[in-house]
Scaffold this active site. Structure first.
Site, PDB file in Angstrom:
ATOM      1  N   THR A  17       1.356  -4.804   3.801  1.00 48.36           N
ATOM      2  CA  THR A  17       1.547  -5.429   5.565  1.00 48.36           C
ATOM      3  C   THR A  17       0.309  -6.459   5.816  1.00 48.36           C
ATOM      4  O   THR A  17       0.569  -7.461   6.439  1.00 48.36           O
ATOM      5  CB  THR A  17       0.559  -3.795   6.364  1.00 48.36           C
ATOM      6  OG1 THR A  17      -0.622  -4.466   5.650  1.00 48.36           O
ATOM      7  CG2 THR A  17       0.877  -2.682   6.291  1.00 48.36           C
ATOM      8  N   THR A  69       0.790  -1.612   0.554  1.00 45.16           N
ATOM      9  CA  THR A  69      -0.111  -0.326   0.222  1.00 45.16           C
ATOM     10  C   THR A  69       0.570   1.299  -0.148  1.00 45.16           C
ATOM     11  O   THR A  69       0.292   1.572  -0.439  1.00 45.16           O
ATOM     12  CB  THR A  69      -1.123  -0.626   0.403  1.00 45.16           C
ATOM     13  OG1 THR A  69      -1.745  -1.177   1.271  1.00 45.16           O
ATOM     14  CG2 THR A  69      -1.678   1.279   1.421  1.00 45.16           C
TER      15      THR A  69
HETATM   16  N1  ASP Z   1      -2.381  -5.731   0.276  1.00 49.02           N
HETATM   17  C1  ASP Z   1      -1.844  -4.068   0.546  1.00 49.02           C
HETATM   18  C2  ASP Z   1      -0.092  -5.570   0.919  1.00 49.02           C
HETATM   19  O1  ASP Z   1      -0.624  -5.861   1.473  1.00 49.02           O
HETATM   20  C3  ASP Z   1      -2.021  -3.840   2.284  1.00 49.02           C
HETATM   21  C4  ASP Z   1      -1.389  -3.482   2.546  1.00 49.02           C
HETATM   22  O2  ASP Z   1       0.530  -3.387   2.188  1.00 49.02           O
HETATM   23  O3  ASP Z   1      -1.978  -1.828   4.223  1.00 49.02           O
HETATM   24  O4  ASP Z   1       0.023  -5.209  -0.346  1.00 49.02           O
END
Ligand code: ASP
Length: 333
Positions: free
Chosen positions: A85, A12
């Site tokens: 994340t 993200t």
């Molecule tokens: N879907 C994203 C990922 O894990 C979520 C994030 O980065 O917060 O790449």
């Protein structure tokens, strides 16, 4: 001035809006342009190893990140990995096994909101990650997120939306960050030489028990993988309904060379198979291991690391219960 290598992997933090929703697209150089203050902290070089939503990350990505750090290890004082994340806790655990006894900080960070949003945690998290990567008190693999420094083997994503996305499970935070200043409670170990590994077995999987689960699902998983993590209820055990079908499957398949790791789907305090008869009877089986206070992320990636080296039962047993980066506090007696 300290030298830090920033390794971009997507997530993200690096995402842009597309007609299909957020998708990673920003390079690590571009991320740094949003936080010019980092250039006053350290010299930074950037490398992008891939650009993925972390949902797409596989063990091959983990070994690529580890290899990148290995290739550049001597030239830098610390490493910052920007990462999605969703699977960051798995990557942190995997890196903790692939790179052991690192005297240099290897810091993962990311964000719940992309860096160009008006309200974003990206800039704070990125700055904090660099502060940690430059610190003399930090060492080894950690996640820096929302002002907390969490040991790589102990992290779990516990909030899907809010900025306080990560928790440290069954272990204290290593440090906190206030106004980008590191308050260190548990300093990293900076003695010893780093030890790099390059193999993870993908012959490991996980099943989560649900009430009334059909034992055929356990059979399927044991049929297809050499090691299976079983997320049980409470302190741990297997259902005995259906004429002990679950126990018989575990006995049959472990006799045929499989390993089973019993863990709990309860987030805090870990397993204790010895308490109830539904768990106790598994304790005699040397191919059934118990995760105790380990996270599922750590148990899963540790078995991948172990089976990448050996399948000898005594060696698997001993490696599993030997703490790596404080992943387990209650080794088998
Ligand atoms: N879907 C994203 C990922 O894990 C979520 C994030 O980065 O917060 O790449």
């Amino acid at each position: 001035m300290k030298k830090v290598l920033m390794i971009g992997t997507g997530g993200t933090i690096a995402s842009e809006m597309t007609p299909d929703g957020l998708a990673p697209g920003l390079s690590p150089e571009r991320l740094l342009q949003f936080v010019p203050a980092i250039s006053a902290l350290c010299e930074v070089d950037c490398i992008s190893v891939f650009s993925e939503d972390s949902t797409n990350i596989t063990p091959a990505h983990w070994t690529r990140i580890a290899q990148t750090i290995r290739d550049h290890y001597e030239r830098y004082d610390g490493f910052v990995i920007s990462h999605g994340t969703d699977t960051m806790a798995y990557t942190a655990a995997a890196l903790s096994y692939l790179i052991q006894h690192s005297r240099k900080p290897i810091v993962l960070t990311g964000a719940q909101k992309p860096i160009y949003f008006d309200s974003t945690d990206s800039k704070t998290n990125l700055t904090d990650a660099f502060v940690c990567a430059c610190s003399e008190k930090a060492a080894g693999v950690a996640i820096v997120f929302n002002g907390r420094v969490i040991l790589g083997t102990r992290a779990r994503k516990t909030c899907s939306k809010s900025f306080a996305a990560f928790s440290s499970i069954n272990y204290p935070d290593l440090a906190t960050l206030q106004d980008h200043r590191l308050l260190c409670y548990i300093p990293g170990e900076r003695s010893g030489e780093p030890c790099f590994f390059d193999r993870l077995s993908t012959d490991v999987s996980l099943v989560k028990l649900v009430p009334g689960m059909d034992p055929a699902l356990l059979r399927f998983a044991l049929e297809h993988k050499s090691a299976l993590i079983v997320e049980c209820f409470g302190v741990g055990g297997l259902p005995s309904y259906g004429d002990n079908a679950f126990f018989d499957l575990v006995s049959d398949y472990t006799a045929r060379g499989r390993f089973v790791v019993m863990t709990t789907q309860v987030q805090n305090e870990g397993s204790d198979l010895s308490v109830y008869s539904v768990g106790h009877r598994l304790k005699e089986n040397r191919r059934v291991l118990e995760a105790y206070d380990m996270t599922t992320e750590a148990a899963y990636t540790k078995m991948m690391w172990i089976l990448g080296q050996t399948r000898v039962p005594e060696a698997v047993h001993s490696l599993f219960y030997t703490p790596v980066a404080h992943d387990i506090l209650h080794p088998d007696p």
